[in-house]
Design a protein around this motif. Structure first.
Motif, PDB file in Angstrom:
ATOM      1  N   VAL A 188      -8.913   2.562  -7.626  1.00  0.00           N
ATOM      2  CA  VAL A 188      -8.201   3.203  -8.736  1.00  0.00           C
ATOM      3  C   VAL A 188      -7.197   2.241  -9.365  1.00  0.00           C
ATOM      4  O   VAL A 188      -7.118   2.100 -10.587  1.00  0.00           O
ATOM      5  N   LEU A 189      -6.439   1.557  -8.515  1.00  0.00           N
ATOM      6  CA  LEU A 189      -5.423   0.633  -9.042  1.00  0.00           C
ATOM      7  C   LEU A 189      -6.079  -0.475  -9.866  1.00  0.00           C
ATOM      8  O   LEU A 189      -5.542  -0.942 -10.859  1.00  0.00           O
TER       9      LEU A 189
ATOM     10  N   ALA B 245      -7.955  10.548  -8.995  1.00  0.00           N
ATOM     11  CA  ALA B 245      -8.319   9.877 -10.243  1.00  0.00           C
ATOM     12  C   ALA B 245      -9.762  10.192 -10.593  1.00  0.00           C
ATOM     13  O   ALA B 245     -10.596  10.399  -9.708  1.00  0.00           O
ATOM     14  N   GLN B 246     -10.014  10.314 -11.895  1.00  0.00           N
ATOM     15  CA  GLN B 246     -11.362  10.638 -12.366  1.00  0.00           C
ATOM     16  C   GLN B 246     -11.717   9.739 -13.544  1.00  0.00           C
ATOM     17  O   GLN B 246     -10.831   9.307 -14.268  1.00  0.00           O
ATOM     18  N   PRO B 247     -13.026   9.480 -13.733  1.00  0.00           N
ATOM     19  CA  PRO B 247     -13.407   8.711 -14.919  1.00  0.00           C
ATOM     20  C   PRO B 247     -13.160   9.551 -16.173  1.00  0.00           C
ATOM     21  O   PRO B 247     -13.177  10.768 -16.107  1.00  0.00           O
TER      22      PRO B 247
ATOM     23  N   HIS C 229     -11.747  10.376  -7.232  1.00  0.00           N
ATOM     24  CA  HIS C 229     -11.265   9.454  -6.205  1.00  0.00           C
ATOM     25  C   HIS C 229     -10.038  10.031  -5.546  1.00  0.00           C
ATOM     26  O   HIS C 229      -9.088  10.427  -6.222  1.00  0.00           O
ATOM     27  N   ASP C 230     -10.087  10.068  -4.219  1.00  0.00           N
ATOM     28  CA  ASP C 230      -8.982  10.585  -3.441  1.00  0.00           C
ATOM     29  C   ASP C 230      -8.055   9.406  -3.126  1.00  0.00           C
ATOM     30  O   ASP C 230      -8.391   8.541  -2.313  1.00  0.00           O
TER      31      ASP C 230
ATOM     32  N   GLN D  72       3.175   2.262  -9.896  1.00  0.00           N
ATOM     33  CA  GLN D  72       4.212   2.300  -8.880  1.00  0.00           C
ATOM     34  C   GLN D  72       4.205   3.630  -8.121  1.00  0.00           C
ATOM     35  O   GLN D  72       4.269   3.662  -6.891  1.00  0.00           O
ATOM     36  N   GLN D  73       4.084   4.729  -8.884  1.00  0.00           N
ATOM     37  CA  GLN D  73       4.067   6.051  -8.246  1.00  0.00           C
ATOM     38  C   GLN D  73       2.873   6.194  -7.318  1.00  0.00           C
ATOM     39  O   GLN D  73       2.972   6.777  -6.241  1.00  0.00           O
ATOM     40  N   LEU D  74       1.739   5.649  -7.756  1.00  0.00           N
ATOM     41  CA  LEU D  74       0.518   5.733  -6.953  1.00  0.00           C
ATOM     42  C   LEU D  74       0.683   5.018  -5.625  1.00  0.00           C
ATOM     43  O   LEU D  74       0.270   5.507  -4.577  1.00  0.00           O
TER      44      LEU D  74
END
Lengths: 313, 464
Positions: free
Chosen positions: B347-348, B394-396, B336-337, B383-385
């Motif tokens: 992702v969140l 992000a990846q599974p 995931h970009d 928070q950083q994201l």
């Protein structure tokens, strides 16, 4: 070869040789202070410091001279660049930077020494341990020089290594002779007069020459003969003449140099070799052993500089 | 104990060996292996501990085994991927067709900190950029391999592949007599052949090749010395080289000697203080200009970082299709970009199930393993994201395969990855059968990085 590689090999050999020399100094100082019950023991330890070239760092740190302090200073002190432990550390650092120029067995010899060092350095100190340590150092250094002989191609890397080894040895022998002279014989006229038999015997012990002396001179230890053995006798592998024979030989063997650039180093080496080889010990003593040795030490240092200049270190 | 009864076929012999060998003998061999590694001096420096502390990477005695058929597929996939990555780099520094075709976003390339405008328009031998690639993979099931990362800059670890084998051969010669394991010892020859093929256009004859290291304080210094030694080339530091009138020379005891190919293990930033970081003491002033003038080849080329960014990674399968007109043989982990708002939202939402990685991070730093993270860590990462979504992907969490590993209380399954090394010369692509297997020694851990306490294993490709 890379100039940096040549430089590191040169210093690798110098530091291994120096570790051996300091170990010998300590062994003899210990031996002498033990057998000479009548003497002022302090002087044995003090002359060991002077002969190691470490007076300045020692007295910067310590006000007095005593056995335990001197041993620690010469064997393990990290503030003394010429302590045995630091010599081995520095040798190993040089070996690592030129690992590709070493044979496997050379690396094993240096790395093995460096790995075993903490066993002694970090152990509680006592006389047995010290003896084991000093013996270990000498065996390790012999091993190193032996594997160099037996595993290296006879090319520039070998010649630089040997040049470093014998330059260091020449410097050590000259200082050793000089310090005994300096400490014990403040006046030229004292030579052959009020000499301390044990002091001259100690010099022979440090360079492992007692047997060689007996073979060559038979009789009782005489200072002029000790000086002759260590200065002009090129059959003895720790004499100045032998060292310079090796230095000139290996320096000349280094391949295909710019003759102008290396001329000065070769001139330094050959002229000193000639002086040593054809020296008359009687004349040296007449004109001053100390002056003669000071000259050798200075010219040896200048030679080291000229080698670096000539080979672009 | 420790692994299922249905042992995979390639492991049958290892299984028999382990059952036949008394545990105390294995323990003895394990200690012997450690002594060997220490003596050889295969260490890596640990920067965080101050000074130049040298530490051994733990070595596991039980080899990781791949069947020949399995390897054949992998190998084809690796070659394909390396060709596509190199084609991408050539394109990025020339016509940028993939961007104009709308297949890779322009922002991702031109605003990337790893993009080196200095490389634009320069033609490299064979149009190759990443001459040595270390492609990290994990296995999730029979014939299911996923690429985790394409290390295109200065990948390390190949000395472990070679030394692990040497040590195994010394400790267990019998084991090799009973198995037909593909040899790896010719890797240095293949590397040298690759470097030779990359001679620059103005090379006057047989190229002089050197390996450039940052020096003994670098964590991979052992490897640099090892490879230079095995190839019989000089190991140089920046101060040993000088560039004059766009020609690179090394300082020898006889004077200056021309250098044609540099296998450099110094990062781009430090390579040439005239072009990159002016304060670098590791590099050589003018190196880049010698390269541009066609007098010198730098391997890997400057600017290869553009292809091993974790956000660029997402597009590698597309590169295979675009440049080679083929379907990718190796899979990407679905990624995931986070710079895309809808993907960020996803992702969140599932932060505790995913692995989140910093786009420019390496060595296992700057990553979050969701299922293993604490509530606080999750909150901090969230928070950083939100603040810097461009910096993360992000990846599974994959259900990685495990292999039997010798641990303190016996033999137990542990997660591994695999880094084969792909050599891209101007003449051909070469892959030595094997690679570096890294193993997570902590139970259940997915992180195999040596800086995070991972170990290594010998990697066997069985011949038919």
């Amino acid at each position: 070869m890379l100039a940096r590689t040549a430089e590191s090999l040169f210093w690798l050999a110098r530091y291994m040789e120096r570790a051996d020399y300091v170990a010998r100094l300590l062994q003899v100082a210990g031996h002498m202070s033990a057998v000479r019950v009548d003497s002022d023991r302090r002087s044995e330890w003090e002359s060991a410091i002077i002969a190691s070239g470490g007076s300045l760092p020692y007295f910067a740190k310590h006000a007095t001279v005593d056995e335990a302090t001197v041993i620690d200073f010469l064997a393990f002190d990290r503030d003394n660049p010429s302590s045995i432990a630091n010599c081995i550390d520095t040798a190993r650092r040089n070996a690592r930077t030129v690992r590709t120029a070493l044979t496997t067995s050379m690396w094993d010899a240096v790395q093995g020494a460096w790995q075993e060092l903490p066993r002694f350095r970090d152990a509680p100190k006592n006389a047995d341990l010290l003896n084991d340590f000093l013996e270990w150092v000498r065996v390790r250094v012999d091993l190193f020089h032996g594997v160099c002989s037996n595993s290296m191609l006879r090319r520039d890397s070998f010649y630089f290594l040997r040049t470093g080894q014998f330059l260091e040895r020449a410097d050590n022998v000259a200082r050793l002779l000089d310090v005994k002279y300096h400490v014990r014989l403040p006046q030229v006229s004292d030579v052959g007069g009020v000499i301390d038999y044990y002091q001259w015997l100690a010099i022979l012990r440090v360079v492992g020459a007692r047997r060689a002396y007996r073979v060559l001179y038979k009789g009782r230890v005489e200072p002029a003969q000790v000086a002759e053995l260590l200065i002009t006798r090129s059959v003895f592998p720790r004499s100045l003449a032998f060292c310079y024979q090796q230095i000139t030989h290996h320096l000349d063997a280094i391949e295909d140099q710019d003759p102008v650039r290396v001329a000065e180093a070769k001139r330094c080496a050959h002229s000193l070799y000639a002086d040593l080889r054809y020296a008359s010990v009687d004349r040296i003593i007449d004109t001053g052993l100390h002056e003669f040795l000071t000259d050798v030490i200075e010219r040896t240092e200048a030679l080291g500089t000229q080698i670096a200049v000539g080979h672009l270190f | 104990m420790g692994w299922p009864d249905d042992v995979r076929t390639p492991y049958a012999l290892i299984d028999a060996w382990l059952r036949d060998t008394p545990p105390d003998q294995l323990a003895l061999k394990r200690r012997e292996a450690e002594v060997l590694f220490r003596r050889i001096g295969i260490t890596f420096a640990v920067y965080t501990e101050g000074g130049d502390a040298e530490r051994l990477i733990p070595f596991d005695l039980i080899p990781r085994v791949l069947a020949q058929a399995e390897w054949r597929n992998l190998r084809r996939g690796l070659e394909q991927r390396a060709r596509a990555l190199n084609a991408f780099m050539h394109d990025v520094y020339h016509d940028r067709e993939i961007i104009r075709a709308g297949r890779v976003p322009e922002r991702l390339v031109l605003h990337n900190s790893q993009f080196r405008p200095e490389m634009c328009g320069l033609d490299l031998p064979g149009q190759m950029y990443a001459h040595i690639c270390g492609i990290d993979m994990v296995r999730t099931g029979p014939n299911d391999y996923y690429v985790l990362e394409d290390n295109c800059r200065t990948p390390s670890g190949v000395s472990y592949m070679l030394e692990n084998r040497e040590v195994m051969l010394r400790l267990f010669p019998d084991l090799f007599r009973r198995n037909t394991v593909a040899p790896v010892a010719h890797y240095p020859d293949e590397l040298l052949a690759t470097l030779r093929s990359l001679a620059p256009p103005n090379c006057p004859g047989e190229p002089t090749i050197v390996l450039l290291t940052p020096g003994i304080h670098n964590s991979a210094y052992y490897e640099h010395a090892f490879l230079a030694d095995e190839m019989g080339i000089d190991l140089v530091e920046g101060a040993d080289l000088v560039v004059s009138k766009d020609v690179c020379y090394q300082r020898t005891t006889k004077g200056l000697e021309r250098v044609d190919v540099i296998y450099r293990r110094v990062d781009d930033d430090y390579l040439d203080p005239l072009v990159f970081r002016p304060d670098s003491m590791l590099g050589v002033p003018g190196l880049h200009f010698a390269n541009r003038a066609g007098n010198l080849t730098i391997t890997n080329a400057v600017g290869t970082g553009i292809a091993d960014d974790k956000a660029v990674y997402i597009h590698v399968p597309e590169m295979v299709r675009f440049y080679l007109g083929e379907e990718p043989l190796l899979k990407n982990v679905p990624t995931h970009d986070c710079s895309k708002p809808d993907e960020l939202a996803y992702v969140l939402d599932r932060l505790d199930e995913l692995v989140v990685k910093a786009v420019h991070g390496s060595g296992g730093y700057g990553m979050l393993v969701g299922p293993h993270a604490s509530r606080d860590e999750l909150a901090a990462f969230r928070q950083q994201l939100v603040q810097r979504p461009h910096d993360y992907i992000a990846q599974p969490t994959l259900s990685l395969s495990t292999v039997p590993t010798f641990v303190d209380d016996g033999i137990a399954p542990r997660h591994v990855d695999l880094r084969p090394f792909v050599l891209c010369g101007a003449d051909q692509v070469r892959v030595v059968p094997g690679g570096l297997t890294r193993v997570a020694l902590k139970e259940g851990s997915l992180v195999v990085n040596s800086s995070q306490g991972g170990g290594t294993k010998d990697t066997w490709i069985l011949e038919d």
